[in-house]
Design a protein around this motif. Structure first.
Motif, PDB file in Angstrom:
ATOM      1  N   ASP A   1       0.809  -1.173  -0.080  1.00 50.50           N
ATOM      2  CA  ASP A   1      -0.085   0.026  -0.112  1.00 50.50           C
ATOM      3  C   ASP A   1       1.101   1.086   0.108  1.00 50.50           C
ATOM      4  N   THR A   2       0.626   2.175  -1.068  1.00 51.80           N
ATOM      5  CA  THR A   2       1.521   3.387  -1.074  1.00 51.80           C
ATOM      6  C   THR A   2       0.739   4.224  -0.300  1.00 51.80           C
ATOM      7  N   ALA A   3       1.716   5.045   0.745  1.00 59.35           N
ATOM      8  CA  ALA A   3       1.108   5.886   1.648  1.00 59.35           C
ATOM      9  C   ALA A   3       0.612   7.085   1.057  1.00 59.35           C
ATOM     10  N   VAL A   4       1.561   7.806   0.408  1.00 60.14           N
ATOM     11  CA  VAL A   4       1.193   9.053  -0.195  1.00 60.14           C
ATOM     12  C   VAL A   4       1.523   8.643  -1.917  1.00 60.14           C
ATOM     13  N   SER A   5       0.543   8.878  -2.728  1.00 60.77           N
ATOM     14  CA  SER A   5       0.545   8.673  -4.116  1.00 60.77           C
ATOM     15  C   SER A   5       0.344   9.878  -4.834  1.00 60.77           C
ATOM     16  N   GLN A   6       1.125  10.152  -5.539  1.00 65.21           N
ATOM     17  CA  GLN A   6       1.011  11.193  -6.596  1.00 65.21           C
ATOM     18  C   GLN A   6       0.812  10.784  -7.943  1.00 65.21           C
ATOM     19  N   THR A   7      -0.090  11.277  -8.756  1.00 67.75           N
ATOM     20  CA  THR A   7      -0.182  11.171 -10.350  1.00 67.75           C
ATOM     21  C   THR A   7      -0.248  12.253 -11.029  1.00 67.75           C
ATOM     22  N   PRO A   8       0.371  12.458 -12.297  1.00 66.64           N
ATOM     23  CA  PRO A   8       1.008  11.206 -12.863  1.00 66.64           C
ATOM     24  C   PRO A   8       2.641  11.469 -12.225  1.00 66.64           C
ATOM     25  N   LYS A   9       3.468  10.606 -12.531  1.00 65.98           N
ATOM     26  CA  LYS A   9       4.696  10.497 -12.230  1.00 65.98           C
ATOM     27  C   LYS A   9       5.549  11.525 -13.031  1.00 65.98           C
ATOM     28  N   TYR A  10       5.320  11.572 -14.487  1.00 66.86           N
ATOM     29  CA  TYR A  10       5.958  12.260 -15.392  1.00 66.86           C
ATOM     30  C   TYR A  10       5.174  13.269 -16.063  1.00 66.86           C
ATOM     31  N   LEU A  11       5.157  14.381 -16.464  1.00 62.23           N
ATOM     32  CA  LEU A  11       4.312  15.191 -17.080  1.00 62.23           C
ATOM     33  C   LEU A  11       5.000  16.156 -18.211  1.00 62.23           C
ATOM     34  N   VAL A  12       4.914  16.021 -19.443  1.00 61.16           N
ATOM     35  CA  VAL A  12       5.485  16.763 -20.235  1.00 61.16           C
ATOM     36  C   VAL A  12       4.480  17.572 -21.242  1.00 61.16           C
ATOM     37  N   THR A  13       4.517  18.681 -21.297  1.00 59.29           N
ATOM     38  CA  THR A  13       3.315  19.873 -21.402  1.00 59.29           C
ATOM     39  C   THR A  13       3.873  20.969 -22.349  1.00 59.29           C
ATOM     40  N   GLN A  14       3.024  21.596 -23.022  1.00 61.87           N
ATOM     41  CA  GLN A  14       3.664  22.653 -23.818  1.00 61.87           C
ATOM     42  C   GLN A  14       3.102  23.819 -23.000  1.00 61.87           C
ATOM     43  N   MET A  15       3.841  24.947 -23.382  1.00 58.97           N
ATOM     44  CA  MET A  15       3.815  26.278 -22.666  1.00 58.97           C
ATOM     45  C   MET A  15       2.180  26.760 -22.965  1.00 58.97           C
ATOM     46  N   GLY A  16       1.665  27.187 -21.744  1.00 58.10           N
ATOM     47  CA  GLY A  16       0.203  27.771 -22.031  1.00 58.10           C
ATOM     48  C   GLY A  16      -0.666  26.771 -21.706  1.00 58.10           C
ATOM     49  N   ASN A  17      -0.492  25.674 -21.549  1.00 59.83           N
ATOM     50  CA  ASN A  17      -1.604  24.532 -21.287  1.00 59.83           C
ATOM     51  C   ASN A  17      -1.729  24.735 -19.688  1.00 59.83           C
ATOM     52  N   ASP A  18      -2.870  23.998 -19.414  1.00 60.00           N
ATOM     53  CA  ASP A  18      -3.303  23.843 -17.896  1.00 60.00           C
ATOM     54  C   ASP A  18      -3.206  22.410 -17.626  1.00 60.00           C
ATOM     55  N   LYS A  19      -2.578  21.934 -16.478  1.00 58.26           N
ATOM     56  CA  LYS A  19      -2.385  20.730 -15.946  1.00 58.26           C
ATOM     57  C   LYS A  19      -2.916  20.437 -14.623  1.00 58.26           C
ATOM     58  N   SER A  20      -3.006  19.528 -13.983  1.00 61.23           N
ATOM     59  CA  SER A  20      -3.223  19.149 -12.774  1.00 61.23           C
ATOM     60  C   SER A  20      -2.514  17.897 -12.186  1.00 61.23           C
ATOM     61  N   THR A 103       5.404  12.498   5.585  1.00 58.93           N
ATOM     62  CA  THR A 103       5.694  11.225   4.391  1.00 58.93           C
ATOM     63  C   THR A 103       5.433  11.878   3.296  1.00 58.93           C
ATOM     64  N   PHE A 104       6.463  11.628   2.243  1.00 58.55           N
ATOM     65  CA  PHE A 104       6.451  12.114   0.891  1.00 58.55           C
ATOM     66  C   PHE A 104       5.981  11.488  -0.264  1.00 58.55           C
ATOM     67  N   GLY A 105       5.318  11.600  -1.197  1.00 63.48           N
ATOM     68  CA  GLY A 105       5.142  11.115  -2.264  1.00 63.48           C
ATOM     69  C   GLY A 105       6.539  11.059  -3.188  1.00 63.48           C
ATOM     70  N   SER A 106       6.340  10.195  -4.267  1.00 66.18           N
ATOM     71  CA  SER A 106       7.407   9.977  -5.104  1.00 66.18           C
ATOM     72  C   SER A 106       7.630  11.018  -6.196  1.00 66.18           C
ATOM     73  N   GLY A 107       6.835  12.115  -6.075  1.00 64.79           N
ATOM     74  CA  GLY A 107       7.003  13.132  -6.911  1.00 64.79           C
ATOM     75  C   GLY A 107       6.781  13.011  -8.404  1.00 64.79           C
TER      76      GLY A 107
END
Lengths: 113, 112
Positions: A1-20, A103-107
């Motif tokens: 069981d992952t204690a703190v989970s983040q998604t996505p692990k990698y995010l590549v996007t263009q300038m001007g975009n909106d992301k979460s 407790t940190f997520g993996s980033g």
């Protein structure tokens, strides 16, 4: 069981975009955080929520907006992404008592091109 | 204000060498002190902590003692291994409701 989970692990996007980026913790902690780690590994607090209430809001462009639907989740939405937003974003959680560690997520490595 | 100062890296050691990473802090009141470790491509993991003066935190052979008189929390290990290669962060928690304040991190590289 992952204690703190983040998604996505990698995010590549263009300038001007909106992301979460999403974060969830299953530790029963009452406080959650977003940190930004730059290319030199320096960690800077961005936001902190305690039981869905914003308690720390550092000097961050208002293009960054945190949202906490419940105390187990803390999401980060970024509007109009800029090149300088490229970094690793870490979610963390803790009990509010300062004697406990975090407790940190993996980033999430965000790359804006 | 509150701040943490760590020795600059990188620190390069041979296996089984003695390790010291210096950390000093500035804080009002009585902060809690922490050492975190970040392995390549991973998040930070709590290594050890101390919540009051003269407390010694220890874990996995690492130790650090909270010294109020010198405002220090130096990390030590008697015999490092290649697997200890990572970035080490000293941090302080000033008061309840404030976020952890981190030092700039010290990169440790251990060769066999």
């Amino acid at each position: 069981d992952t204690a703190v989970s983040q998604t996505p692990k990698y995010l590549v996007t263009q300038m001007g975009n909106d992301k979460s980026i999403k974060c969830e913790q299953n530790l029963g902690h009452d406080t959650m955080y977003w940190y930004k780690q730059d290319s030199k590994k320096f960690l800077k607090i961005m936001f902190s929520y305690n039981n869905k209430e914003l308690i720390i809001n550092e000097t961050v462009p208002n293009r960054f907006s945190p949202k906490s639907p419940d105390k187990a989740h803390l999401n980060l939405h970024i509007n109009s992404l800029e090149l300088g937003d490229s970094a690793v974003y870490f979610c963390a959680s803790s009990h509010r008592d300062r004697g406990h560690g975090y407790t940190f997520g993996s980033g999430t490595r965000l790359t804006v091109v | 204000g509150n701040s943490v100062t760590q020795m600059e890296g990188p620190v390069t050691l041979s296996e089984e060498a003695f390790l010291t990473i210096n950390c000093t802090y500035t804080a009002t009141g009585y902060p809690s002190l922490f050492w975190y470790v970040q392995y390549p491509g991973e998040g930070l993991q709590l290594l050890l902590k101390a919540t009051k003066a003269d407390d010694k935190g220890s874990n996995k052979g690492f130790e650090a003692t909270y010294r109020k008189e010198t405002t220090s929390f130096h990390l030590e290990k008697g015999s490092v291994q290649v697997s200890d290669s990572a970035v080490y962060f000293c941090a302080l928690s000033p008061t309840a409701g404030t976020a952890l304040i981190f030092g700039k991190g010290t990169t440790l590289s251990v060769s066999s």
